[in-house]
Every structure is written in structure tokens, then in C-alpha cells.
Design a protein around this motif. Sequence first.
Motif, PDB file in Angstrom:
ATOM      1  N   SER A 178     -12.775  -0.641  -5.649  1.00  0.00           N
ATOM      2  CA  SER A 178     -11.712  -1.030  -6.690  1.00  0.00           C
ATOM      3  C   SER A 178     -11.266  -0.007  -7.571  1.00  0.00           C
ATOM      4  O   SER A 178      -9.895  -0.095  -7.856  1.00  0.00           O
ATOM      5  N   LEU A 179     -11.923   0.759  -7.680  1.00  0.00           N
ATOM      6  CA  LEU A 179     -11.511   1.886  -8.704  1.00  0.00           C
ATOM      7  C   LEU A 179     -10.628   2.843  -7.742  1.00  0.00           C
ATOM      8  O   LEU A 179      -9.385   3.338  -8.313  1.00  0.00           O
ATOM      9  N   CYS A 180     -11.170   3.238  -6.584  1.00  0.00           N
ATOM     10  CA  CYS A 180     -10.134   4.221  -5.925  1.00  0.00           C
ATOM     11  C   CYS A 180      -8.887   3.360  -5.406  1.00  0.00           C
ATOM     12  O   CYS A 180      -7.823   4.191  -5.427  1.00  0.00           O
ATOM     13  N   PHE A 181      -8.967   2.306  -5.133  1.00  0.00           N
ATOM     14  CA  PHE A 181      -7.357   1.551  -4.819  1.00  0.00           C
ATOM     15  C   PHE A 181      -6.606   1.330  -6.091  1.00  0.00           C
ATOM     16  O   PHE A 181      -5.411   1.646  -5.892  1.00  0.00           O
ATOM     17  N   ALA A 182      -7.180   1.297  -7.088  1.00  0.00           N
ATOM     18  CA  ALA A 182      -6.491   1.429  -8.582  1.00  0.00           C
ATOM     19  C   ALA A 182      -5.915   2.535  -8.608  1.00  0.00           C
ATOM     20  O   ALA A 182      -4.610   2.567  -9.084  1.00  0.00           O
ATOM     21  N   PHE A 242     -13.687   3.548   2.593  1.00  0.00           N
ATOM     22  CA  PHE A 242     -15.073   3.905   2.725  1.00  0.00           C
ATOM     23  C   PHE A 242     -15.910   3.183   2.159  1.00  0.00           C
ATOM     24  O   PHE A 242     -16.802   2.490   2.670  1.00  0.00           O
ATOM     25  N   PHE A 243     -15.632   2.846   0.794  1.00  0.00           N
ATOM     26  CA  PHE A 243     -16.414   2.017  -0.245  1.00  0.00           C
ATOM     27  C   PHE A 243     -15.886   0.419   0.105  1.00  0.00           C
ATOM     28  O   PHE A 243     -16.892  -0.340  -0.509  1.00  0.00           O
ATOM     29  N   LEU A 244     -14.966   0.030   0.613  1.00  0.00           N
ATOM     30  CA  LEU A 244     -14.512  -1.243   0.917  1.00  0.00           C
ATOM     31  C   LEU A 244     -15.132  -1.973   1.973  1.00  0.00           C
ATOM     32  O   LEU A 244     -15.934  -2.935   2.114  1.00  0.00           O
ATOM     33  N   ALA A 299       9.634  -2.254  -4.208  1.00  0.00           N
ATOM     34  CA  ALA A 299       8.474  -1.328  -4.559  1.00  0.00           C
ATOM     35  C   ALA A 299       7.544  -1.509  -5.754  1.00  0.00           C
ATOM     36  O   ALA A 299       6.355  -1.563  -5.436  1.00  0.00           O
ATOM     37  N   ASP A 300       7.948  -2.132  -6.949  1.00  0.00           N
ATOM     38  CA  ASP A 300       7.156  -2.639  -7.916  1.00  0.00           C
ATOM     39  C   ASP A 300       6.432  -3.697  -7.490  1.00  0.00           C
ATOM     40  O   ASP A 300       5.155  -3.864  -7.939  1.00  0.00           O
ATOM     41  N   ALA A 301       6.736  -4.686  -6.729  1.00  0.00           N
ATOM     42  CA  ALA A 301       6.168  -5.881  -6.375  1.00  0.00           C
ATOM     43  C   ALA A 301       5.287  -5.632  -5.518  1.00  0.00           C
ATOM     44  O   ALA A 301       3.831  -6.263  -5.565  1.00  0.00           O
ATOM     45  N   TRP A 302       5.258  -4.497  -4.520  1.00  0.00           N
ATOM     46  CA  TRP A 302       3.994  -4.199  -3.668  1.00  0.00           C
ATOM     47  C   TRP A 302       3.024  -3.491  -4.583  1.00  0.00           C
ATOM     48  O   TRP A 302       1.673  -3.917  -4.185  1.00  0.00           O
ATOM     49  N   ILE A 303       3.340  -2.795  -5.645  1.00  0.00           N
ATOM     50  CA  ILE A 303       2.109  -2.234  -6.521  1.00  0.00           C
ATOM     51  C   ILE A 303       1.727  -3.343  -7.324  1.00  0.00           C
ATOM     52  O   ILE A 303       0.431  -3.208  -7.491  1.00  0.00           O
ATOM     53  N   ARG A 304       2.301  -4.125  -7.753  1.00  0.00           N
ATOM     54  CA  ARG A 304       1.801  -5.105  -8.647  1.00  0.00           C
ATOM     55  C   ARG A 304       0.721  -6.165  -7.711  1.00  0.00           C
ATOM     56  O   ARG A 304      -0.116  -6.592  -7.998  1.00  0.00           O
ATOM     57  N   ALA A 305       1.449  -6.377  -6.552  1.00  0.00           N
ATOM     58  CA  ALA A 305       0.502  -7.167  -5.513  1.00  0.00           C
ATOM     59  C   ALA A 305      -0.666  -6.366  -5.133  1.00  0.00           C
ATOM     60  O   ALA A 305      -1.751  -7.100  -5.190  1.00  0.00           O
ATOM     61  N   GLY A 306      -0.725  -5.260  -4.782  1.00  0.00           N
ATOM     62  CA  GLY A 306      -1.819  -4.565  -4.813  1.00  0.00           C
ATOM     63  C   GLY A 306      -2.988  -4.528  -5.597  1.00  0.00           C
ATOM     64  O   GLY A 306      -3.974  -4.589  -5.454  1.00  0.00           O
ATOM     65  N   LEU A 307      -2.341  -4.249  -7.082  1.00  0.00           N
ATOM     66  CA  LEU A 307      -3.354  -4.076  -8.194  1.00  0.00           C
ATOM     67  C   LEU A 307      -3.888  -5.586  -8.575  1.00  0.00           C
ATOM     68  O   LEU A 307      -5.128  -5.751  -8.456  1.00  0.00           O
ATOM     69  N   ILE A 308      -3.030  -6.661  -8.304  1.00  0.00           N
ATOM     70  CA  ILE A 308      -3.540  -7.939  -8.919  1.00  0.00           C
ATOM     71  C   ILE A 308      -4.326  -8.603  -7.823  1.00  0.00           C
ATOM     72  O   ILE A 308      -5.551  -9.082  -7.960  1.00  0.00           O
ATOM     73  N   TRP A 309      -3.715  -8.573  -6.655  1.00  0.00           N
ATOM     74  CA  TRP A 309      -4.472  -9.319  -5.338  1.00  0.00           C
ATOM     75  C   TRP A 309      -5.150  -8.312  -4.399  1.00  0.00           C
ATOM     76  O   TRP A 309      -5.759  -8.880  -3.588  1.00  0.00           O
ATOM     77  N   GLY A 310      -5.490  -7.067  -4.754  1.00  0.00           N
ATOM     78  CA  GLY A 310      -6.364  -6.364  -4.193  1.00  0.00           C
ATOM     79  C   GLY A 310      -7.312  -5.583  -4.810  1.00  0.00           C
ATOM     80  O   GLY A 310      -8.588  -6.223  -4.829  1.00  0.00           O
TER      81      GLY A 310
END
Length: 476
Positions: free
Chosen positions: A343-347, A369-371, A428-439
Motif C-alpha cells: 500500500s505504501l509503494c502504490f501510494a 512484489f508485495f501485493l 488524469a486527476d480521476a485516475w490518481i484519485r481512484a488509484g489512491l482511494i480504491w487501490g
Amino acid sequence: MPTLTMAAEAERIRSSVTLTDVRRATVICFLAWTFAVYDFILFANLLPVISGDLDWDSAKATGVNTWVTAGTALVAFLVGPFVDRFGRRAGIIGCVVGAAVASLLTWLGGYAAGAIGLAGIVLLIVIRSLAGVGYSEQAVNATYLNEMYAHVYTDEKSMRRRGLLYAFVQGGWPIGAVIAAISIQILEPIGGWELCFVVAVFPALLIPLAARRLKESPVFEAKRRIEELRAQGRTADAAELAHLTGQKESAPQAGVRALFQGESRRATLTLSIAFLLNWVGILAFAFQGTLILVNGKEISFTSALQVLIVSNLAGFLGYLFHGWLGDRISRRTTISFGWFVSSLCFAVMVLGPNGNFGLLVAAYAVGTFFLIGPYSAMLFFNSESFPVETRGTASTFINALGQVGAIIGGALFTATLSAAGSSAAEQADAWIRAGLIWGCVPILLSAVAILFARNVKPLSGMSAHSPSSAPSASTA
């Protein structure tokens, strides 16, 4: 005398499986999982080609994929009771044969979808839902190999290799995914997407032939014999054999209902929640990670195959690492640690500076690797957390929730992207927001949820008891 007879019966069951049998089972399970993944991955990878061939727009293609995922989950739920009733060996063969049948019939479903419209699309969804038996292969493998390893790897040194050995088997996922991608590049230009599915049948058919040499696990063999004795009214003999093989003397409940009763309830709830949450994150990064990089972080990949190979190599190495670590610091701790770091790496990936190829791709690879890696410990941990009567049902039930998590993750991602404006910057902002919140957030929550499960000890010998209920199990 009954005692001598049951002692001889216990010895017969105990000596029915050798180290050579277990090594053969490891190889066959690895190949079975690799070919099951090959079929499972094909449809998702070929969906854009199939959509173009059938004149589907993106909404219809997404809808079909969602229904296929739901059908896959439903079929996967049904595999567990079959495995607990008819045996682990039968489950392995059934999963591979089911995946082969799904591959062979997919071309028919595609033809019907183009020829007769809605009814054909429904047929295609039903056919591809059968791939749920292939997806369940990993849960059946984990249940079977856990019991087999517990039978032959009994000294302290070899017990600390069980997780690593299973990690090699679980490594069939990235290998199968890469083989599928390569086969598409080779076969699709020659004979269209239909040829890819037809060819997928032939290697899968070799596995049932090899699986004829598989031995049933001694734990399940003992369970089956005890049930036969009880059915014959020989309760004293059944109790004696149960005592000699380390199983419960009274007939415990089986089936899905038993997963939510007694000591199993805690394991079922905690592992199910953790698995579902983590698959929401997997949908975000394992399946859409490159889209986040391209659409949200201004990274351009010239070769999707190269990205696939890098991510799957990271996943394969992650399997080995977490399988090895789980043998040493407990599987529960290993799973939580891996998902927390992921979770930290993807953040870092989603919040890092745009266009920084080195940082963003490194964060993506380490996050993968860690997921993915902890699943070599997770699937083994699942089977160690339940008694033999429900071990297959529990493992496949929890495993099927991964597909439910994928549906939820897809819906949340789609809603976030749909609510954004149409400009490039807003998307682009939506992709980032979705990755952070739903990833990132679901992965972090899954790392916390797994800690509420009991920390169990590995199975030992022919014992069928759940370590969570055994007197020697840690309840930390």
C-alpha cells in the motif's frame, strides 16, 4: 481384534503416500495451475479483439466482462463442497478439465454472440463462467499440497520449507499470464482469437492424464474411511481410527454452514474480509496499474508485453519471498507485512511526480512484489485455518470472494472516472484519485484485517484438526 484392525488400517493409510508421490504432486499441481491461469487470462486479454469482431462498444464489453466475473465467482463457490465430498485429487482433475472445456467452447460462444444476439451473449457468459473452476485450482492446490506436505515434511528443518515449496506452485500464475500474452501475439494473427482458445485445450488435456498418478491425501483418505465406518454402524472402530489418525472422534459438521459456526467463524470472517478488500486493490493495480501510469502519471510504455513481463516477474519473485518468509515468522504476519508495504509503494506511485519513469515504475514493480507475493502464504494459511471436513469448502469460498472484490473494485473505479470532467487534466486527476482511494486504501485495510485471524501453526502429520482449535495453536 478391532484395535489391531484399525491400527493396520491407520498404517495402510499412513504408508500410502511417499516422498516421491508428494514431489510428483507438486509438479502436476504447478502445471495444472499454469494452464488454468493461461485459460483464465486469455479472455480478459482478448476481450478488445473479441469486442471489435462482434462490434461491441466499450460499455457492452465492460458489461459482459462484469457478468463473466460474477459467473466465475458463483462457479468457484461450488467447487469447495465438491472437493470436500469427493476428494482433493478429483478436485484437481475437475478444475483442469473444466478449464479445458471452457476454452474449447469459447469459440462457440463467440460465434453465437455474433449470430443470435442477446441469447448468444448469455451463452458466452455461461461458458466463460465455467472458467471459475480453473480459477479455483489455486485453492484446491493449496488444500491438497498442505495436507501432502504435512504428511512427509515432518521434521523441523523440512517443515520450514513447506511454504517455499508451495510458492513455486503458486508461481504458475505469472508464468501462465506471460505464456498467454505470448501465445496471443503468435496465434491471433494466424487464426484469430478463436485459435488461441482452441490451442489452450491441448496442454490442459495432458494434466488429467498425469493426474491419474496422483495419490489422495492421507488426511482425506482417513476422513473418508472414518465416514464409511460410521455409515456401517461401526462407531467404535470409527472412533479408534480417528484417534490413531489424529482426527475428531465425533462427526463434525460440513458444508458452507459449518464455516460460520464454532471456531471456524472467526477464520471465515477475517480471511474473507481481508481477501475481498485486497482484491479491490488488485483490480486497481494488478489489472489497471499500467493504465494509472499512462493516463494519470504521464508514463508512456512502448511495449505492453514488456510491462507484463516485468510485473509478473516481480509477482513470481514475490511468491518465493513470502513463501519463504511465512515459514519463518508465521504466515499471518507475512501477509500483513507484505500488503502494508504494498500500500505504501502504490501510494508513492500515485502521488509521485508525473513523468518520473524510474521512480514510478520502480514503485509499481515493488508494489506488485508485495501485493501478489503474499498469496503464496495466504492460500496456505487458508487451508491451515480449517478442519479437514470444511478445508476445501473454506479455501474455495474465500478464494471466490476475490472475484467479488474485482467486481466491486471495477464498479468503484468506473464511478470515479465517470464522475470526472472530460478534459485530460480532470481525467488524469480521476485516475490518481481512484488509484489512491480504491487501490491503496483497500490494500492497507486488508493488511489490518488479516491480523484479526488466529495465528495458526502448520498442520502436522495426518491430523485433520484446525490448528486454531488445537491445544498447541497460538491464539496471539
